[in-house]
Design a protein around this motif. Structure first.
Motif, PDB file in Angstrom:
ATOM      1  N   ALA A 130      60.609  -9.440  52.969  1.00 13.41           N
ATOM      2  CA  ALA A 130      61.320  -9.264  51.699  1.00 13.41           C
ATOM      3  C   ALA A 130      62.378  -8.175  51.827  1.00 13.41           C
ATOM      4  CB  ALA A 130      60.330  -8.923  50.585  1.00 13.41           C
ATOM      5  N   GLY A 131      62.014  -7.067  52.473  1.00  5.87           N
ATOM      6  CA  GLY A 131      62.982  -5.991  52.671  1.00  5.87           C
ATOM      7  C   GLY A 131      64.176  -6.433  53.501  1.00  5.87           C
ATOM      8  N   LEU A 132      63.927  -7.231  54.522  1.00  2.55           N
ATOM      9  CA  LEU A 132      65.020  -7.722  55.362  1.00  2.55           C
ATOM     10  C   LEU A 132      65.923  -8.681  54.591  1.00  2.55           C
ATOM     11  CD1 LEU A 132      63.018  -8.345  58.664  1.00  2.55           C
ATOM     12  CD2 LEU A 132      64.792  -6.613  58.314  1.00  2.55           C
ATOM     13  N   ILE A 133      65.320  -9.584  53.814  1.00  3.17           N
ATOM     14  CA  ILE A 133      66.100 -10.541  53.025  1.00  3.17           C
ATOM     15  C   ILE A 133      66.944  -9.824  51.982  1.00  3.17           C
ATOM     16  CG2 ILE A 133      65.881 -12.367  51.279  1.00  3.17           C
ATOM     17  CD1 ILE A 133      65.504 -13.460  54.012  1.00  3.17           C
ATOM     18  N   LEU A 134      66.415  -8.733  51.441  1.00  6.01           N
ATOM     19  CA  LEU A 134      67.138  -7.981  50.405  1.00  6.01           C
ATOM     20  C   LEU A 134      68.147  -6.990  50.992  1.00  6.01           C
ATOM     21  CD1 LEU A 134      64.154  -7.347  47.982  1.00  6.01           C
ATOM     22  CD2 LEU A 134      66.178  -8.729  47.487  1.00  6.01           C
ATOM     23  N   GLY A 135      68.129  -6.821  52.305  1.00  9.87           N
ATOM     24  CA  GLY A 135      69.101  -5.933  52.935  1.00  9.87           C
ATOM     25  C   GLY A 135      68.735  -4.466  52.879  1.00  9.87           C
ATOM     26  N   VAL A 183      46.958  -0.694  52.386  1.00  9.00           N
ATOM     27  CA  VAL A 183      46.844  -1.786  51.408  1.00  9.00           C
ATOM     28  C   VAL A 183      46.826  -1.294  49.967  1.00  9.00           C
ATOM     29  CG1 VAL A 183      45.676  -3.359  52.998  1.00  9.00           C
ATOM     30  CG2 VAL A 183      44.307  -1.786  51.610  1.00  9.00           C
ATOM     31  N   ASP A 184      46.730   0.009  49.765  1.00 11.87           N
ATOM     32  CA  ASP A 184      46.531   0.531  48.412  1.00 11.87           C
ATOM     33  C   ASP A 184      47.658   0.168  47.462  1.00 11.87           C
ATOM     34  OD1 ASP A 184      45.212   1.945  46.377  1.00 11.87           O
ATOM     35  OD2 ASP A 184      46.298   3.794  46.837  1.00 11.87           O
ATOM     36  N   LEU A 185      48.906   0.125  47.951  1.00  8.53           N
ATOM     37  CA  LEU A 185      50.056  -0.069  47.077  1.00  8.53           C
ATOM     38  C   LEU A 185      50.766  -1.418  47.293  1.00  8.53           C
ATOM     39  CD1 LEU A 185      51.139   3.563  47.567  1.00  8.53           C
ATOM     40  CD2 LEU A 185      50.937   2.592  45.284  1.00  8.53           C
ATOM     41  N   LEU A 186      50.170  -2.280  48.100  1.00  8.37           N
ATOM     42  CA  LEU A 186      50.837  -3.551  48.390  1.00  8.37           C
ATOM     43  C   LEU A 186      50.956  -4.450  47.157  1.00  8.37           C
ATOM     44  CD1 LEU A 186      49.530  -4.650  51.916  1.00  8.37           C
ATOM     45  CD2 LEU A 186      51.806  -3.843  51.290  1.00  8.37           C
ATOM     46  N   LEU A 187      50.001  -4.394  46.250  1.00  6.14           N
ATOM     47  CA  LEU A 187      50.078  -5.233  45.045  1.00  6.14           C
ATOM     48  C   LEU A 187      51.281  -4.842  44.197  1.00  6.14           C
ATOM     49  CD1 LEU A 187      46.285  -5.245  44.042  1.00  6.14           C
ATOM     50  CD2 LEU A 187      47.533  -7.020  45.280  1.00  6.14           C
ATOM     51  N   GLU A 188      51.464  -3.543  43.996  1.00  5.42           N
ATOM     52  CA  GLU A 188      52.615  -3.077  43.216  1.00  5.42           C
ATOM     53  C   GLU A 188      53.930  -3.322  43.957  1.00  5.42           C
ATOM     54  OE1 GLU A 188      49.288  -0.060  42.159  1.00  5.42           O
ATOM     55  OE2 GLU A 188      49.822  -1.418  43.802  1.00  5.42           O
ATOM     56  N   LEU A 189      53.915  -3.146  45.269  1.00 11.64           N
ATOM     57  CA  LEU A 189      55.128  -3.392  46.052  1.00 11.64           C
ATOM     58  C   LEU A 189      55.534  -4.857  45.950  1.00 11.64           C
ATOM     59  CD1 LEU A 189      57.262  -2.292  48.006  1.00 11.64           C
ATOM     60  CD2 LEU A 189      55.688  -2.789  49.897  1.00 11.64           C
ATOM     61  N   ARG A 190      54.571  -5.740  46.013  1.00  9.36           N
ATOM     62  CA  ARG A 190      54.848  -7.172  45.876  1.00  9.36           C
ATOM     63  C   ARG A 190      55.559  -7.456  44.558  1.00  9.36           C
ATOM     64  NH1 ARG A 190      51.899 -10.887  42.905  1.00  9.36           N
ATOM     65  NH2 ARG A 190      52.086 -13.092  43.505  1.00  9.36           N
ATOM     66  N   GLN A 191      55.063  -6.898  43.459  1.00  3.62           N
ATOM     67  CA  GLN A 191      55.656  -7.173  42.152  1.00  3.62           C
ATOM     68  C   GLN A 191      57.094  -6.673  42.079  1.00  3.62           C
ATOM     69  OE1 GLN A 191      54.215  -9.124  39.861  1.00  3.62           O
ATOM     70  NE2 GLN A 191      56.224  -9.020  38.844  1.00  3.62           N
ATOM     71  N   SER A 192      57.339  -5.495  42.616  1.00  2.00           N
ATOM     72  CA  SER A 192      58.690  -4.946  42.611  1.00  2.00           C
ATOM     73  C   SER A 192      59.636  -5.821  43.433  1.00  2.00           C
ATOM     74  CB  SER A 192      58.669  -3.520  43.170  1.00  2.00           C
ATOM     75  OG  SER A 192      59.977  -2.993  43.260  1.00  2.00           O
ATOM     76  N   LEU A 193      59.163  -6.301  44.559  1.00  2.00           N
ATOM     77  CA  LEU A 193      60.001  -7.119  45.435  1.00  2.00           C
ATOM     78  C   LEU A 193      60.255  -8.500  44.845  1.00  2.00           C
ATOM     79  CD1 LEU A 193      58.408  -6.117  48.855  1.00  2.00           C
ATOM     80  CD2 LEU A 193      60.658  -5.442  47.994  1.00  2.00           C
ATOM     81  N   ILE A 194      59.261  -9.061  44.164  1.00  2.00           N
ATOM     82  CA  ILE A 194      59.456 -10.361  43.509  1.00  2.00           C
ATOM     83  C   ILE A 194      60.624 -10.287  42.534  1.00  2.00           C
ATOM     84  CG2 ILE A 194      58.466 -11.934  41.794  1.00  2.00           C
ATOM     85  CD1 ILE A 194      55.774 -11.592  43.163  1.00  2.00           C
TER      86      ILE A 194
END
Length: 401
Positions: free
Chosen positions: A119-124, A168-179
């Motif tokens: 996601a980070g790569l796709i978003l630049g 893994v603690d913050l991956l759920l929140e990171l996912r939402q921000s990236l979506i």
């Protein structure tokens, strides 16, 4: 707070406390995860460079409503079928290609993948490490100083458990921000295609002569020395596997190559070599001599060739194109620049738009029409979004000539 960035909230351990290791009590973890909701945040810790295999020595899992579990899978591999059933859902991973192989060895497979690095790569994003993305997106700084730890050791102390759990603690929140960002950028479909590719990617075939990786460390005078290097490499691999040690821990490539280059004539020659001054290395001297002696006994026809050409790519080095195929060299120059310009316009890296290997293969083989361009890109492994963007890049290049 961190000294590097005072605006970050520093986390030394997970927000809900430090979890214990789950092992014999795996059934309790499975039950808790079953009653959680939503996707699973997943990571592994391996012992690459320390142990022989790439197996997972720790599996970290988090799910909303269930919490974080640090699962030690060693010795309970036959008890993970229920976990596999529960986790047959979306997984959130960072750099999924690093973790999926060892998870598959345990019988764990996602229904679909959400790769935060992709996601980070796709978003630049300029920085796509997990630590950097969590800092930039969520404002948290992570304690990340144990990446080279020996995860096969037991017990795992609180610092190592905290390090693993924070992955893994913050991956759920990171996912939402990236979506949200992916949809805003109209790149959600690009991301889905990339995640599908990494989920179903086949492993690379093994190198047919892996021992040649050590040739660069010494000047090997002839085929006999090459044969010794090959026998030493095979012996070392067997020894490393038996001891469950990374091959370089048994004997580094540089020493392996230097030993072969000397072409010892006897066990005494090996024993007296300055390469084996340490006690730990001297204990294997007779094993190394046996390998060397086997190489001395080989007939000339069974010795390896001095030169070996192995290329995974179906094209020669680009530096030779001008002489071998000037038209291919011209195509490469134009294609390369078109992709670079288009990537800059999109604000992402050129290798994300199209892998350099595919760029070279396309330029080498060429194309006669827009349809053939698309067919060949598909054949070479480009995703639909990449095919569309490369087609746009090339059409734009023609329009500006």
């Amino acid at each position: 707070m961190t000294s590097e960035n005072p605006d970050l909230h520093f986390l030394a351990q997970p927000r809900d406390g430090l979890p214990d290791i789950t092992h014999e009590n795996i059934a309790e973890a499975i039950d808790a995860l079953r009653h959680g909701t939503g996707p699973f945040a997943v990571d592994t810790e391996r012992a690459m460079g320390i142990r022989y295999s790439n197996r997972a020595y720790l599996v970290q899992v988090k799910r909303a409503g269930a919490g974080i579990f640090l699962i030690d899978p060693v010795g309970i591999e036959d008890q993970l079928s229920d976990l596999a059933s529960v986790m047959d859902d979306e997984w959130i991973l960072h750099a999924a290609d690093q973790d999926l192989p060892s998870l598959r060895e345990l019988g764990l497979e996602p229904e679909r993948v959400f790769d935060t690095e992709l996601a980070g790569l796709i978003l630049g994003f300029d920085r796509v490490s997990l630590q950097a993305m969590i800092a930039d997106e969520l404002g948290f700084g992570l304690a990340k100083e144990h990446s080279d730890a020996d995860w096969s050791q037991r017990p795992l102390g609180p610092e190592l458990r905290a390090y693993a759990a924070l992955d893994v603690d913050l991956l759920l929140e990171l996912r939402q921000s990236l979506i949200e960002k992916l949809h805003e950028a109209h790149r959600w479909e690009w991301f889905v295609q990339e995640c599908n590719e990494v989920q179903y990617r086949l492993p690379n075939p093994p190198h047919p002569q892996p021992w040649r990786k050590a040739v660069k460390y010494a000047k090997l005078p002839d085929q006999r020395a090459l044969g010794m290097l090959r026998e030493l490499w095979i012996t070392r691999d067997e020894l490393a596997k038996h001891r469950d040690l990374a091959p370089g821990k048994v004997l580094p490539n540089k020493l392996l190559a230097n030993l072969a280059a000397r072409k010892p004539r006897s066990l005494a020659d090996v024993k007296n070599s300055s390469l084996f001054r340490s006690r730990s290395r001297r204990r294997d001297v007779e094993i190394w001599w046996d390998a060397i002696n086997r190489a001395w006994s080989l007939p000339q026809a069974q010795l390896p060739e001095r030169r070996f050409q192995y290329a995974r790519d179906p094209f020669p080095p680009v530096q030779r194109w001008e002489k071998l195929d000037p038209q291919a060299a011209q195509r490469w120059s134009k294609l390369r620049q078109a992709v670079l310009d288009h990537a800059e316009m999109l604000g992402i890296r050129q290798e994300v738009v199209l892998k350099p290997r595919i760029q070279k293969q396309l330029a080498w083989e060429g194309w006669n029409s827009a349809d053939q361009l698309r067919e060949r890109l598909t054949q070479f492994g480009a995703r639909p979004w990449q095919i569309e963007q490369v087609s746009l890049a090339l059409s734009s290049k023609r329009a500006t000539r």
